[in-house]
Scaffold this motif. Structure first.
Motif, PDB file in Angstrom:
ATOM      1  N   TYR A 172       0.834  -1.200   0.000  1.00 41.02           N
ATOM      2  CA  TYR A 172       0.000   0.000   0.000  1.00 41.02           C
ATOM      3  C   TYR A 172       0.875   1.257   0.000  1.00 41.02           C
ATOM      4  N   GLY A 220       2.201   2.843  -4.936  1.00 40.67           N
ATOM      5  CA  GLY A 220       1.285   2.234  -3.976  1.00 40.67           C
ATOM      6  C   GLY A 220       0.183   1.471  -4.682  1.00 40.67           C
ATOM      7  N   LEU A 222      -3.275  -0.588  -4.463  1.00 46.37           N
ATOM      8  CA  LEU A 222      -4.446  -0.773  -3.626  1.00 46.37           C
ATOM      9  C   LEU A 222      -5.147  -2.083  -3.957  1.00 46.37           C
ATOM     10  N   ASP A 223      -5.767  -2.658  -2.938  1.00 47.11           N
ATOM     11  CA  ASP A 223      -6.449  -3.935  -3.085  1.00 47.11           C
ATOM     12  C   ASP A 223      -7.837  -3.702  -3.666  1.00 47.11           C
ATOM     13  N   GLU A 233      -1.420   2.582 -10.521  1.00 46.26           N
ATOM     14  CA  GLU A 233      -1.542   1.228  -9.981  1.00 46.26           C
ATOM     15  C   GLU A 233      -1.288   0.178 -11.065  1.00 46.26           C
ATOM     16  N   TYR A 259      -3.691   2.858   6.333  1.00 43.97           N
ATOM     17  CA  TYR A 259      -4.495   1.720   5.897  1.00 43.97           C
ATOM     18  C   TYR A 259      -4.444   0.627   6.957  1.00 43.97           C
ATOM     19  N   GLN A 264      -4.086  -4.442   4.209  1.00 46.57           N
ATOM     20  CA  GLN A 264      -2.741  -4.642   3.677  1.00 46.57           C
ATOM     21  C   GLN A 264      -2.459  -6.138   3.488  1.00 46.57           C
TER      22      GLN A 264
END
Length: 328
Positions: A172, A220, A222-223, A233, A259, A264
């Motif tokens: 992240y 970074g 992100l999920d 991303e 986060y 994470q």
């Protein structure tokens, strides 16, 4: 293949000015209808050659390494009504190639009209040809502008070698990826206390036992589903998909990155599932603030804790062997 060698893309007005000024000089060296033919040949050649050279200086995207192709898809913006990415580049290149060929056709068409005519009629035909040459070139002015902007963007991308063993650092935003890569390599990536400081994939290098390893510092990640990820991303995913021999997933157990630890770890699990054939190591970063995590390594770069041990673990996970010449 990288994009470092892409030449500057000229603007339409620059090409028109260049073609016509050189044509004027060529015409001064001769007289009568011959001067008009020389001017037309010079201007037509310059526009036709320069426009077509713009397109041939770009790579064939069907043969570009998939990593670089996906980077271009991620970072090249849309221009006007034309989409961004590789599809947009192909559209712009096709338009410029058309203009280059049209300039050649106009040159040849009017050269035939200039044969066997007097100077006044030759001048009239030459002026008509110049007007059409200028119109064709200006018709692709936006395409040239878009290619120029894309070239400037692509030249900032890192020189990454697909044939070198590669360790990708993921996680992240603001979990300490750049800080670690800066510490162990010759990279100098911006470090700040806000998300998405790393705007592009960055690369550093470190040597172990005479082997040069690439460390890729990804933006970074992100999920969330691929379709919802932004260009930054997608660069990170591309680096993971095409380059990684080992993935270090940084997790901030203190959650000071902004986060929660559980999200994470969800990203870590997603990467482990997607890249099941690649070693994925969980790294508890900022370990001086919290070690409340089941991890493969614990690191605090600011406290010089666990840095070399993590690098050694990554190199061991890559398990790279130098290919020696065959000995009969």
């Amino acid at each position: 293949m990288t994009y470092e060698d892409l030449p500057t893309v000229p603007r339409a007005e620059e090409l028109v000015d260049k073609a016509f000024s050189r044509a004027a000089r060529a015409g001064r060296a001769k007289s009568g209808a011959e001067a008009q033919r020389s001017m037309l040949q010079t201007a037509g050649n310059i526009l036709s050659d320069n426009l077509q050279n713009v397109t041939t200086s770009w790579p064939d995207f069907d043969r570009v390494d998939p990593f670089y192709r996906e980077l271009a898809d991620a970072v090249v913006p849309a221009h006007g009504d034309c989409p961004g990415g590789v599809d947009g580049l192909r559209t712009h290149l096709s338009e410029v190639m058309w203009a280059g060929r049209q300039a050649g056709h106009i040159r040849d068409e009017y050269q035939s009209k200039l044969r066997g005519v007097d100077a006044d009629l030759a001048r009239k035909h030459r002026k008509q040809a110049f007007a059409r040459l200028a119109d064709v070139t200006r018709e692709v002015s936006e395409d040239l502008e878009a290619l120029g902007e894309a070239r400037d963007t692509l030249k900032t991308l890192p020189d990454i070698r697909a044939d070198q063993p590669t360790i990708v650092v993921a996680g992240y935003p603001n979990v300490g990826k750049s800080t670690f890569v800066n510490r162990v390599t010759n990279a100098r990536n911006e470090v700040a206390s806000y998300p998405f400081t790393t705007k592009q994939v960055r690369v550093g290098h470190v040597e172990r036992d005479h082997v040069r390893y690439q460390l890729i510092d990804t933006p970074g990640l992100l999920d969330r589903p691929e379709a919802e990820r932004n260009g930054i991303e997608r660069q990170a995913v591309s680096a993971l998909r095409h380059l990684a021999d080992c993935i270090l997933v940084f997790v901030d157990a203190s959650a000071e990155c902004g986060y929660p630890v559980e999200v994470q770890l969800a990203l870590r699990d997603e990467l482990a599932d997607r890249f099941a054939d690649i070693p994925v190591l969980t790294v508890c970063t900022k370990a001086d603030r919290s070690r409340d995590l089941d991890a493969d390594a614990y690191v605090s770069v600011t406290e010089e804790e666990g840095v070399e041990e993590l690098l050694d673990a990554a190199v061991e996970a890559v398990d790279y062997e130098i290919e020696l010449p065959f000995e009969g």
